[in-house]
Motif scaffolding. Structure first.
Motif, PDB file in Angstrom:
ATOM      1  N   LYS A 165       0.946   3.098 -17.250  1.00 20.05           N
ATOM      2  CA  LYS A 165       0.704   2.115 -16.198  1.00 20.05           C
ATOM      3  C   LYS A 165       1.855   1.128 -16.143  1.00 20.05           C
ATOM      4  O   LYS A 165       2.388   0.701 -17.160  1.00 20.05           O
ATOM      5  CB  LYS A 165      -0.605   1.385 -16.472  1.00 20.05           C
ATOM      6  CG  LYS A 165      -0.966   0.365 -15.395  1.00 20.05           C
ATOM      7  CD  LYS A 165      -2.318  -0.249 -15.670  1.00 20.05           C
ATOM      8  CE  LYS A 165      -2.695  -1.260 -14.605  1.00 20.05           C
ATOM      9  NZ  LYS A 165      -4.019  -1.855 -14.862  1.00 20.05           N
ATOM     10  N   VAL A 166       2.269   0.731 -14.945  1.00 18.37           N
ATOM     11  CA  VAL A 166       3.322  -0.254 -14.745  1.00 18.37           C
ATOM     12  C   VAL A 166       2.679  -1.617 -14.628  1.00 18.37           C
ATOM     13  O   VAL A 166       1.769  -1.822 -13.824  1.00 18.37           O
ATOM     14  CB  VAL A 166       4.135   0.056 -13.482  1.00 18.37           C
ATOM     15  CG1 VAL A 166       5.186  -1.007 -13.262  1.00 18.37           C
ATOM     16  CG2 VAL A 166       4.794   1.417 -13.609  1.00 18.37           C
ATOM     17  N   ALA A 167       3.173  -2.561 -15.401  1.00 15.55           N
ATOM     18  CA  ALA A 167       2.591  -3.896 -15.389  1.00 15.55           C
ATOM     19  C   ALA A 167       2.736  -4.533 -14.023  1.00 15.55           C
ATOM     20  O   ALA A 167       3.774  -4.423 -13.373  1.00 15.55           O
ATOM     21  CB  ALA A 167       3.279  -4.765 -16.451  1.00 15.55           C
ATOM     22  N   GLY A 168       1.670  -5.238 -13.634  1.00 11.60           N
ATOM     23  CA  GLY A 168       1.734  -5.982 -12.377  1.00 11.60           C
ATOM     24  C   GLY A 168       1.500  -5.146 -11.151  1.00 11.60           C
ATOM     25  O   GLY A 168       1.563  -5.644 -10.034  1.00 11.60           O
ATOM     26  N   ARG A 169       1.246  -3.866 -11.304  1.00  5.65           N
ATOM     27  CA  ARG A 169       1.036  -3.006 -10.143  1.00  5.65           C
ATOM     28  C   ARG A 169      -0.233  -2.196 -10.339  1.00  5.65           C
ATOM     29  O   ARG A 169      -0.438  -1.597 -11.391  1.00  5.65           O
ATOM     30  CB  ARG A 169       2.203  -2.033  -9.959  1.00  5.65           C
ATOM     31  CG  ARG A 169       3.361  -2.599  -9.151  1.00  5.65           C
ATOM     32  CD  ARG A 169       3.037  -2.549  -7.686  1.00  5.65           C
ATOM     33  NE  ARG A 169       4.260  -2.661  -6.895  1.00  5.65           N
ATOM     34  CZ  ARG A 169       4.287  -2.543  -5.582  1.00  5.65           C
ATOM     35  NH1 ARG A 169       3.188  -2.332  -4.913  1.00  5.65           N
ATOM     36  NH2 ARG A 169       5.401  -2.640  -4.937  1.00  5.65           N
ATOM     37  N   SER A 170      -1.070  -2.170  -9.361  1.00  2.00           N
ATOM     38  CA  SER A 170      -2.260  -1.338  -9.445  1.00  2.00           C
ATOM     39  C   SER A 170      -1.877   0.105  -9.182  1.00  2.00           C
ATOM     40  O   SER A 170      -1.240   0.416  -8.180  1.00  2.00           O
ATOM     41  CB  SER A 170      -3.288  -1.790  -8.406  1.00  2.00           C
ATOM     42  OG  SER A 170      -4.299  -0.831  -8.264  1.00  2.00           O
TER      43      SER A 170
ATOM     44  N   PHE B  75      12.037   9.620   1.418  1.00  2.00           N
ATOM     45  CA  PHE B  75      11.732  10.216   0.119  1.00  2.00           C
ATOM     46  C   PHE B  75      10.240  10.527   0.032  1.00  2.00           C
ATOM     47  O   PHE B  75       9.399   9.661   0.288  1.00  2.00           O
ATOM     48  CB  PHE B  75      12.144   9.274  -1.005  1.00  2.00           C
ATOM     49  CG  PHE B  75      13.633   9.126  -1.155  1.00  2.00           C
ATOM     50  CD1 PHE B  75      14.320   9.783  -2.171  1.00  2.00           C
ATOM     51  CD2 PHE B  75      14.361   8.329  -0.275  1.00  2.00           C
ATOM     52  CE1 PHE B  75      15.696   9.653  -2.304  1.00  2.00           C
ATOM     53  CE2 PHE B  75      15.736   8.180  -0.405  1.00  2.00           C
ATOM     54  CZ  PHE B  75      16.406   8.852  -1.414  1.00  2.00           C
ATOM     55  N   TYR B  76       9.935  11.781  -0.345  1.00  2.00           N
ATOM     56  CA  TYR B  76       8.547  12.233  -0.464  1.00  2.00           C
ATOM     57  C   TYR B  76       8.314  12.862  -1.830  1.00  2.00           C
ATOM     58  O   TYR B  76       9.103  13.708  -2.266  1.00  2.00           O
ATOM     59  CB  TYR B  76       8.234  13.289   0.595  1.00  2.00           C
ATOM     60  CG  TYR B  76       8.096  12.779   2.010  1.00  2.00           C
ATOM     61  CD1 TYR B  76       6.832  12.500   2.543  1.00  2.00           C
ATOM     62  CD2 TYR B  76       9.218  12.593   2.816  1.00  2.00           C
ATOM     63  CE1 TYR B  76       6.698  12.048   3.853  1.00  2.00           C
ATOM     64  CE2 TYR B  76       9.090  12.142   4.116  1.00  2.00           C
ATOM     65  CZ  TYR B  76       7.831  11.868   4.636  1.00  2.00           C
ATOM     66  OH  TYR B  76       7.704  11.424   5.925  1.00  2.00           O
ATOM     67  N   PRO B  77       7.228  12.513  -2.526  1.00  2.00           N
ATOM     68  CA  PRO B  77       6.857  13.243  -3.740  1.00  2.00           C
ATOM     69  C   PRO B  77       6.287  14.616  -3.371  1.00  2.00           C
ATOM     70  O   PRO B  77       5.544  14.753  -2.397  1.00  2.00           O
ATOM     71  CB  PRO B  77       5.760  12.368  -4.372  1.00  2.00           C
ATOM     72  CG  PRO B  77       5.853  11.039  -3.676  1.00  2.00           C
ATOM     73  CD  PRO B  77       6.357  11.336  -2.289  1.00  2.00           C
TER      74      PRO B  77
ATOM     75  N   GLN C 163       8.154   5.248 -11.026  1.00  2.00           N
ATOM     76  CA  GLN C 163       6.765   5.353 -11.450  1.00  2.00           C
ATOM     77  C   GLN C 163       5.871   5.707 -10.266  1.00  2.00           C
ATOM     78  O   GLN C 163       4.953   6.525 -10.383  1.00  2.00           O
ATOM     79  CB  GLN C 163       6.302   4.022 -12.063  1.00  2.00           C
ATOM     80  CG  GLN C 163       4.911   4.073 -12.653  1.00  2.00           C
ATOM     81  CD  GLN C 163       4.867   4.866 -13.941  1.00  2.00           C
ATOM     82  OE1 GLN C 163       5.610   4.563 -14.885  1.00  2.00           O
ATOM     83  NE2 GLN C 163       4.027   5.872 -14.006  1.00  2.00           N
ATOM     84  N   MET C 164       6.160   5.087  -9.124  1.00  2.00           N
ATOM     85  CA  MET C 164       5.383   5.357  -7.921  1.00  2.00           C
ATOM     86  C   MET C 164       5.516   6.818  -7.516  1.00  2.00           C
ATOM     87  O   MET C 164       4.522   7.495  -7.205  1.00  2.00           O
ATOM     88  CB  MET C 164       5.853   4.457  -6.776  1.00  2.00           C
ATOM     89  CG  MET C 164       5.071   4.618  -5.485  1.00  2.00           C
ATOM     90  SD  MET C 164       5.776   3.636  -4.142  1.00  2.00           S
ATOM     91  CE  MET C 164       5.618   1.988  -4.802  1.00  2.00           C
ATOM     92  N   VAL C 165       6.740   7.332  -7.534  1.00  2.00           N
ATOM     93  CA  VAL C 165       6.971   8.734  -7.164  1.00  2.00           C
ATOM     94  C   VAL C 165       6.244   9.656  -8.136  1.00  2.00           C
ATOM     95  O   VAL C 165       5.549  10.599  -7.730  1.00  2.00           O
ATOM     96  CB  VAL C 165       8.481   9.056  -7.149  1.00  2.00           C
ATOM     97  CG1 VAL C 165       8.713  10.538  -6.878  1.00  2.00           C
ATOM     98  CG2 VAL C 165       9.197   8.217  -6.102  1.00  2.00           C
TER      99      VAL C 165
END
Length: 486
Positions: free
Chosen positions: A80-85, A401-403, A468-470
């Motif tokens: 998990k990335v801090a500060g981001r849901s 950009f697309y995952p 992290q999002m990707v």
């Protein structure tokens, strides 16, 4: 001709014009693109990083991405990335059904070898086994080539014989392997890629490229026809078809698209070709056939692989390991990587380019302890460097950009270990394939009012957050397409 694409020559200059001052500025811009290209090579396979120096000064103050030094960030995994849901990172909308999917299987496998391929096989009355044995005896194939081809052919036939449908069993396996043997023999007799005239090969390889003395052979069609019989079409699946339709419109408008994907099989390229065409239709098959793949240069050096590689649009790079493996060629290989990234910048500048790469730098493998095909982590710098190439080409705003998540492991499982010598044994299985394309990655906000030191820190954090999002969107889709259950 299917899968053909205009050849872009290495070192093609970006258009400039106007006054001498304007042309000078254009030349400086091209020079900066070349420098940025060297940096980008570090990202295409994460092992590249130590082969190049990197820093904000080399990017130039005018770059929108130049704030902050390019750091060797840790690969991004599922933490998990801090500060981001994480719920915010993962696309909230459920994937809709693929409305483009035909009601029935849109193809038949080949029961006889078409003339498009048959002409390459000599009329000598020999069986494929005897012909391969003769080529090995005459020194036209390596002993390992003969073993791989024959064991692969036997395994291929067994995979189809065990398939639950009848149509795959009708595929003329031996005839197609007769063709493959001739293609491998040709690569051994006249190495296509790594030779004395071009010591680091051709960094840009358009689909179906031929030598001047060669009769046309549709390598992409051949690879697709070899792949299709192994695919369980009825149980294959595409999620995010609506995103692929959006991508088609973006490419038609002259924008660029980058797929940030996991990588599972040596045949991922042809899995994409067949999935998009057979599950969505010919127009999406054309989109797939035009994709530019970034790959390790080994795909154009292994004679068993080259006949399939020639059916793809490839930009090739040397990993750090392979740069250092031949000290006399190290400088030439680094120049090769720079030319590759300069070529990518040119393609981005022209627009309408669809590119695929794996930010992990390698294939996912089955965990021997859990038995699950687990995802390899993404390198944040890999994604960032591709963004930098687009930025230096003046095309970042029109590059999307697309995952992408692939569940293709079992059709052509990789060996348990990474790397090694050429000539790994090939094993195939009859399986369904699954693919998912998530929503486009949105641009993350950045507070430009921060002082220089804080801004550099924020840029580094933004890069990790973007990667992290990707990764998380790809991972969520990977679970939806049952990738862990392969």
């Amino acid at each position: 001709q299917r899968g053909r694409r205009p050849t872009v020559t290495a070192g093609a200059a970006l258009p400039t014009g106007g006054s001498g001052k304007e042309r000078g500025a254009g030349d400086q811009r091209m020079l900066r693109l070349v420098v940025a290209a060297a940096l980008v090579a570090a990202a295409c396979l994460p092992e590249f990083a130590s082969g190049f120096s990197s820093g904000a000064a080399l990017l130039g103050a005018g770059s929108r991405l130049a704030s902050g030094r390019v750091s060797r960030a840790r690969p991004v995994g599922p933490a998990k990335v801090a500060g981001r849901s994480l719920l915010r990172m993962v696309a909230s909308a459920q994937r809709t059904a693929n409305v483009f999917r035909p009601e029935t299987r849109p193809y038949d496998v080949s029961k006889t070898l078409p003339e498009d391929f048959a002409w390459i096989v000599p009329e000598d009355g020999l069986t494929v086994k005897d012909r391969i044995a003769k080529y090995v005896s005459d020194g036209e194939l390596e002993k390992s080539d003969g073993f791989i081809l024959l064991s692969w052919m036997t395994n291929f036939r067994e995979a189809l014989d065990n398939a639950p449908n009848d149509y795959s069993k009708d595929f003329c396996v031996e005839d197609y392997f007769s063709v493959l043997a001739e293609l491998v023999r040709k690569e051994r007799n006249r190495p296509h890629y790594f030779n004395n005239d071009e010591p680091t090969g051709t960094h840009w390889e358009p689909a179906n490229k031929h030598h001047p003395d060669s009769r046309f052979f549709d390598y992409q069609k051949f690879g697709i026809e070899v792949t299709r019989p192994l695919i369980d079409w009825e149980n294959s699946e595409i999620l995010g078809a609506e995103n692929i339709a959006k991508i088609k419109e973006q490419l038609a408008a002259g924008d660029n698209v980058v797929f940030c994907s996991n990588h599972q099989s040596e045949s991922d390229t042809h899995c994409l070709f067949t999935l998009l065409e057979d599950q969505m239709g010919a127009e999406f098959g054309k989109l797939a056939s035009d994709i530019v793949f970034i790959a390790g240069e080994r795909v154009l050096r292994d004679p068993i692989v080259v006949p399939f590689s020639r059916g793809c649009n490839l930009l090739t790079v040397y990993s750090k390991k392979h740069i250092d493996s031949e000290p006399d060629l190290k400088t030439a290989k680094m120049s090769h990587n720079q030319r590759t990234m300069k070529q990518l910048g040119t393609l981005f500048y022209k627009g309408g380019t669809c590119m695929w790469f794996a930010p992990s730098g390698g294939r996912d493998r089955r965990n021997p302890e859990t038995g699950k095909v687990e995802l390899s982590p993404f390198d944040p710098n890999a994604i960032e460097m591709i963004r930098q190439v687009a930025d230096k080409a003046g095309a970042l705003k029109k590059t999307h950009f697309y995952p992408m998540a692939l569940a293709t492991h079992n059709i052509f499982p990789p060996p348990a270990s990474v790397g090694g010598a050429f000539g790994e044994e090939r094993v195939v299985n009859y399986v369904p394939l699954r693919l998912a394309v998530s929503d486009e990655i949105e641009e993350l906000p950045l507070d430009k009012t921060l002082d220089a030191a804080e801004l550099r820190k924020a840029v580094k954090e933004q890069r990790k957050l973007r990667a992290q999002m990707v990764f998380d969107r790809m991972k969520a889709d990977y679970e939806r397409i049952k990738g862990m259950e392969q």
